[in-house]
Scaffold this motif. Structure first.
Motif, mmCIF file in Angstrom:
data_model
loop_
_atom_site.group_PDB
_atom_site.id
_atom_site.type_symbol
_atom_site.label_atom_id
_atom_site.label_comp_id
_atom_site.label_asym_id
_atom_site.label_seq_id
_atom_site.Cartn_x
_atom_site.Cartn_y
_atom_site.Cartn_z
ATOM 1 N N TYR A 144 4.961 -34.210 18.490
ATOM 2 C CA TYR A 144 5.539 -34.197 17.141
ATOM 3 C C TYR A 144 4.854 -33.163 16.235
ATOM 4 N N GLU A 145 3.600 -32.855 16.526
ATOM 5 C CA GLU A 145 2.966 -31.746 15.793
ATOM 6 C C GLU A 145 3.655 -30.425 16.154
ATOM 7 N N LEU A 146 3.883 -30.244 17.463
ATOM 8 C CA LEU A 146 4.561 -29.018 17.915
ATOM 9 C C LEU A 146 5.961 -28.933 17.319
ATOM 10 N N MET A 147 6.630 -30.090 17.284
ATOM 11 C CA MET A 147 7.992 -30.128 16.730
ATOM 12 C C MET A 147 7.989 -29.719 15.253
ATOM 13 N N THR A 148 7.002 -30.197 14.516
ATOM 14 C CA THR A 148 6.898 -29.870 13.094
ATOM 15 C C THR A 148 6.617 -28.375 12.913
ATOM 16 N N ALA A 149 5.690 -27.862 13.713
ATOM 17 C CA ALA A 149 5.353 -26.434 13.611
ATOM 18 C C ALA A 149 6.549 -25.572 14.010
ATOM 19 N N HIS A 150 7.255 -25.998 15.069
ATOM 20 C CA HIS A 150 8.413 -25.230 15.548
ATOM 21 C C HIS A 150 9.503 -25.168 14.471
ATOM 22 N N GLY A 151 9.805 -26.303 13.862
ATOM 23 C CA GLY A 151 10.858 -26.344 12.843
ATOM 24 C C GLY A 151 10.496 -25.499 11.634
ATOM 25 N N ALA A 152 9.311 -25.752 11.085
ATOM 26 C CA ALA A 152 8.895 -25.003 9.887
ATOM 27 C C ALA A 152 8.738 -23.525 10.223
ATOM 28 N N ALA A 177 -2.695 -25.054 9.345
ATOM 29 C CA ALA A 177 -3.895 -25.893 9.186
ATOM 30 C C ALA A 177 -3.501 -27.361 9.026
ATOM 31 N N ALA A 178 -2.457 -27.608 8.234
ATOM 32 C CA ALA A 178 -2.015 -28.993 8.026
ATOM 33 C C ALA A 178 -1.607 -29.626 9.350
ATOM 34 N N VAL A 179 -0.915 -28.847 10.193
ATOM 35 C CA VAL A 179 -0.384 -29.396 11.447
ATOM 36 C C VAL A 179 -1.479 -29.483 12.507
ATOM 37 N N PHE A 180 -2.148 -28.358 12.765
ATOM 38 C CA PHE A 180 -3.035 -28.323 13.938
ATOM 39 C C PHE A 180 -4.464 -28.744 13.643
ATOM 40 N N ILE A 181 -4.839 -28.790 12.372
ATOM 41 C CA ILE A 181 -6.162 -29.342 12.028
ATOM 42 C C ILE A 181 -5.989 -30.733 11.410
ATOM 43 N N GLY A 182 -5.060 -30.832 10.489
ATOM 44 C CA GLY A 182 -4.845 -32.126 9.812
ATOM 45 C C GLY A 182 -3.987 -33.093 10.594
ATOM 46 N N GLY A 183 -3.326 -32.612 11.651
ATOM 47 C CA GLY A 183 -2.505 -33.502 12.476
ATOM 48 C C GLY A 183 -1.179 -33.881 11.837
ATOM 49 N N TYR A 184 -0.764 -33.159 10.765
ATOM 50 C CA TYR A 184 0.495 -33.497 10.100
ATOM 51 C C TYR A 184 1.665 -33.321 11.064
ATOM 52 N N ALA A 185 2.497 -34.348 11.159
ATOM 53 C CA ALA A 185 3.650 -34.283 12.065
ATOM 54 C C ALA A 185 4.838 -34.980 11.414
ATOM 55 N N GLY A 186 5.100 -34.635 10.176
ATOM 56 C CA GLY A 186 6.187 -35.282 9.437
ATOM 57 C C GLY A 186 7.501 -34.521 9.502
ATOM 58 N N ALA A 223 -3.454 -33.763 4.434
ATOM 59 C CA ALA A 223 -2.763 -32.893 5.393
ATOM 60 C C ALA A 223 -1.301 -32.717 4.970
ATOM 61 N N ALA A 224 -0.681 -33.827 4.547
ATOM 62 C CA ALA A 224 0.717 -33.738 4.093
ATOM 63 C C ALA A 224 0.811 -32.842 2.859
ATOM 64 N N ALA A 225 -0.140 -32.996 1.957
ATOM 65 C CA ALA A 225 -0.125 -32.198 0.721
ATOM 66 C C ALA A 225 -0.309 -30.713 1.050
ATOM 67 N N LEU A 226 -1.190 -30.434 1.997
ATOM 68 C CA LEU A 226 -1.425 -29.037 2.375
ATOM 69 C C LEU A 226 -0.147 -28.413 2.949
ATOM 70 N N PHE A 227 0.549 -29.199 3.763
ATOM 71 C CA PHE A 227 1.827 -28.738 4.325
ATOM 72 C C PHE A 227 2.801 -28.395 3.192
ATOM 73 N N MET A 228 2.888 -29.261 2.213
ATOM 74 C CA MET A 228 3.846 -29.040 1.122
ATOM 75 C C MET A 228 3.410 -27.886 0.223
ATOM 76 N N ILE A 229 2.115 -27.730 0.052
ATOM 77 C CA ILE A 229 1.624 -26.572 -0.728
ATOM 78 C C ILE A 229 1.971 -25.275 0.007
ATOM 79 N N ALA A 283 1.983 -19.936 5.501
ATOM 80 C CA ALA A 283 1.986 -20.218 6.945
ATOM 81 C C ALA A 283 0.621 -20.728 7.396
ATOM 82 N N LEU A 284 -0.439 -20.117 6.839
ATOM 83 C CA LEU A 284 -1.793 -20.580 7.181
ATOM 84 C C LEU A 284 -1.988 -22.033 6.765
ATOM 85 N N ALA A 285 -1.522 -22.355 5.556
ATOM 86 C CA ALA A 285 -1.654 -23.736 5.064
ATOM 87 C C ALA A 285 -0.892 -24.692 5.981
ATOM 88 N N ILE A 286 0.310 -24.285 6.392
ATOM 89 C CA ILE A 286 1.129 -25.149 7.255
ATOM 90 C C ILE A 286 0.471 -25.324 8.622
#
Lengths: 497, 181
Positions: A62-70, A115-124, A144-150, A110-113
């Motif tokens: 789901y992390e990969l899925m989130t990164a792939h989509g974004a 980091a949110a996904v692969f360091i913070g584990g964000y998979a939303g 992590a979610a906030a970093l993704f949104m930023i 992109a860096l923030a996203i």
């Protein structure tokens, strides 16, 4: 600054680049290509995991899925911006600093996203559907979610800067946006056939995607406030409306930016000019409105939505297809028919893109029917149709520009096209066909693990994806070599056919 | 033929039609160039007709697919319906009953205790029969009359986090007089 849509010059003098322009454009192209390849590899990993050829834990999936989509949506936007910038600058004054600022903000985002996904584990997921980003059941943190949104906000600001600069250029040259879009000629008067299709499309994009991004910014700020002040709860239906409004407009804007490559390049190989006509202007005016109000077709299974909005979602889904079929795809075919076209690689790519777009919206339009959506919504039918017009529609448009630029510096890309394009096309058709076929048997999208009866489709999709990646590696190597290695062959001197 | 089969067939025909038009034009793209104006005049005359055909088709399909309206009235309760309250949680389904009768309308009242979920009902043949979204603070009413007895699986079709793909439950549709065997 006036339109020169000369049909027979492949590399006109007004498309030459200054040193600084070349650097920024190369950054766009190289970054986009590399991200496309990496994101495709991630896509392949996901399909192989679903096909049980790879063991990928659900949290990683789901992390990969989130990164792939974004990553894919964002990068498609970035690459399409490059197409719009490259052609629009011939007709209106654009500031390179704004184009560069968009790139810098995109990279920061992109860096923030990442980091949110692969360091913070964000998979939303790329859709950050409220309240999942702040309700992960301990899987990732609110930070992590906030970093993704930023990250999204940074990217959005970059796009807005670029669009505001384009708006300014269009208004300065044509007086106002309505004239840029050709609205003053909808009901009568002589059509100015030298009015560039690139300006019409760009005007439409700066209007709709500025609104789309503003909608996204509103819901992102609301979600960020909620993340740190949970007592300020949000309305799940309102946020869903805003997110799909933003998401739909953004991804469609990528198509409308990239299609400029078709209007600009195809005439150079067919030898026939592609001027604006009244149906053309009507199609773009109608699309401007329709792309803003069609988004409820993403909410057809939200029964509490006002039913008139669901009906609107269905009807506008149908009518949205008309400009594509009636004006752009048919216009391209008319341009090609008995033209004695020279089938260079960019020419082949733009015709492929027309096929991908026109054919891909067939399953999309059907999915916009409420009674069909009842059994197809959120199955693999959905990635089936959007990969169809993104992989076989928008990406070939973007690649056409890239090869066009390389052709200006090298002799010809026809050889790499002969080798790579059939592999890309066959792989792409297998890939999207596997998705659609899996949707037909109700295989859900966004599942880390599949039931045994869905696995054959996943494996077929993996094979298709591998072929596409093979072709993309070939294309990427050739384009990078062409952009970074060869010297400029003085494009102004190049005559076409 | 299931609704999915019909959709699949129409899609394949539509894509094939688009492909054939492209193949035809590409096959006739070479040779001695024809005058652009002549080709355009003829092409635009043809376009007028298929544009009108598409409009008529669109109106017809809209009328046919929206009557009766495929989404249940959210305010008007259906008298005599079998009520099933559904609450979605990360990552399980809570159903107020696990057996309903075939041939009688079932009203699912679907909501969520946490995030968005997708309440999708799969039939005994593992094809989706019907679905709606499960949203926090909202209740979606979904009305369906099951014709075929058997076990129906419930899966989540809106991504909801780590165990989204494992979020499953089932209920049974039992035969009553008049229902198909």
């Amino acid at each position: 600054m006036n339109a020169v849509n000369t049909a027979s010059v492949v590399h006109p003098a007004n498309e030459s680049l200054t040193g600084a322009e070349r650097v920024v454009l190369n950054l766009y192209i190289i970054s986009a290509l590399l991200v496309f390849v990496v994101m495709m590899l991630i896509g392949l990993i996901m399909r192989m995991a679903q096909g049980t050829w790879l063991n990928v834990p659900p949290n990683i999936f789901y992390e990969l899925m989130t990164a792939h989509g974004a990553g894919m949506v964002g990068t498609m936007g970035l690459a399409s911006c490059a197409v719009m910038w490259f052609f629009l600058r011939k007709y209106v004054r654009l500031h390179l600093a704004m184009f560069a600022a968009n790139y810098v903000l995109f990279m920061l985002g992109a860096l923030a996203i990442l980091a949110a996904v692969f360091i913070g584990g964000y998979a939303g997921a790329w859709t950050f559907l409220y309240p999942l980003p702040v309700h992960s059941m301990g899987q990732w943190s609110v930070n992590a979610a906030a970093l993704f949104m930023i990250g999204y906000l940074l990217i959005g600001v970059g796009f807005l800067l670029f669009y505001l600069d384009a708006m300014l250029g269009i208004v300065r040259t044509y007086g106002n946006l309505a004239r840029g879009l050709g609205l003053n000629r909808l009901f009568g008067g002589e059509i100015d056939k030298t009015h560039p299709p690139a300006v019409v499309a760009s005007t439409m994009v700066v209007i709709v995607n500025s609104l789309g991004i503003l909608g996204g910014a509103i819901v992102l700020v609301m979600s960020l406030i909620n993340a740190y002040v949970p007592s300020l709860t949000l309305d799940a239906l309102l946020t869903k409306n805003l997110i799909y409004f933003f998401g739909h407009v953004f991804i469609n804007a990528t198509i409308y930016m990239a299609v400029i490559a078709v209007y600009e390049l195809l005439p150079r190989f067919s030898g026939r000019a592609w001027g604006v006509s009244r149906p053309f202007l009507w199609a773009w005016a109608a699309s401007t409105v329709m792309v803003l109000i069609v988004y409820p077709h993403h909410l057809l299974m939200d029964n509490v939505m006002p039913h008139w909005m669901l009906v609107m979602g269905q009807i506008i889904s149908y009518t949205s297809g008309l400009p594509v079929f009636v004006v752009t795809a048919y216009g391209a075919l008319t341009n090609v028919y008995r033209s004695g076209i020279r089938w260079s690689l960019p020419a082949r790519l733009v015709v492929l893109s027309m096929f991908g777009w026109a054919a891909g919206i067939v399953p999309a339009i059907i999915d916009g029917t409420i009674s069909a959506n009842l059994v197809m919504h959120n199955t693999q039918w959905v990635p089936g149709h959007f990969h169809f017009y993104l992989l076989l529609g928008v990406l070939p448009m973007v690649l056409a520009l890239m090869f066009h630029l390389v052709d200006a510096r090298k002799v010809s890309s026809d050889g790499v096209g002969r080798a790579g394009l059939p592999v890309y096309l066959i792989g792409g058709l297998i890939f999207v066909g596997a998705f659609l076929a899996a949707g037909h048997v109700s295989a859900p999208r966004r599942f880390a693990a599949h039931l045994p009866q869905w696995v054959p489709y996943d494996r077929a999709g993996s094979i298709g994806a591998a072929l596409v990646i093979l072709a993309m590696l070939l294309f990427t190597g050739y384009i990078l070599g062409g952009l970074l290695g060869a010297s400029d062959n003085a494009p102004a001197a190049d005559a076409a056919r | 033929m299931t609704p999915q089969d019909r959709i699949w067939l129409i899609t394949l025909l539509g894509i094939a039609l688009v492909a054939l038009v492209f193949i035809y034009v590409i096959a006739r793209s070479g040779g001695v160039p024809a005058a652009a104006g002549e080709v355009q005049t003829r092409a635009y005359a043809i376009r007028r007709w298929w544009f009108i055909a598409l409009l008529v088709l669109g109106v017809g399909v809209t009328w046919a697919t929206l009557r009766p309206f495929p989404v249940a009235d959210q305010r008007q309760l259906l008298p005599g319906a079998q009520i099933v309250d559904v609450v979605a949680h990360q990552w399980f389904w809570e159903l107020s009953r696990t057996q309903v009768n075939a041939g009688q309308p079932v009203e699912f009242r679907v909501t969520s205790a946490d995030v968005n979920h997708g309440f999708a009902i799969y039939g005994p043949d593992d094809r989706i029969v019907v679905q709606t979204q499960a949203m926090p603070a909202f209740t979606n009413r979904l009305v369906h009359t099951f014709r075929r007895p058997g076990f129906y699986r419930v899966l989540c079709l809106e991504y909801c986090g780590l165990a989204h793909h494992g979020m499953a439950n089932q209920f049974e549709v039992v035969a009553t007089t008049g229902a198909k065997p």
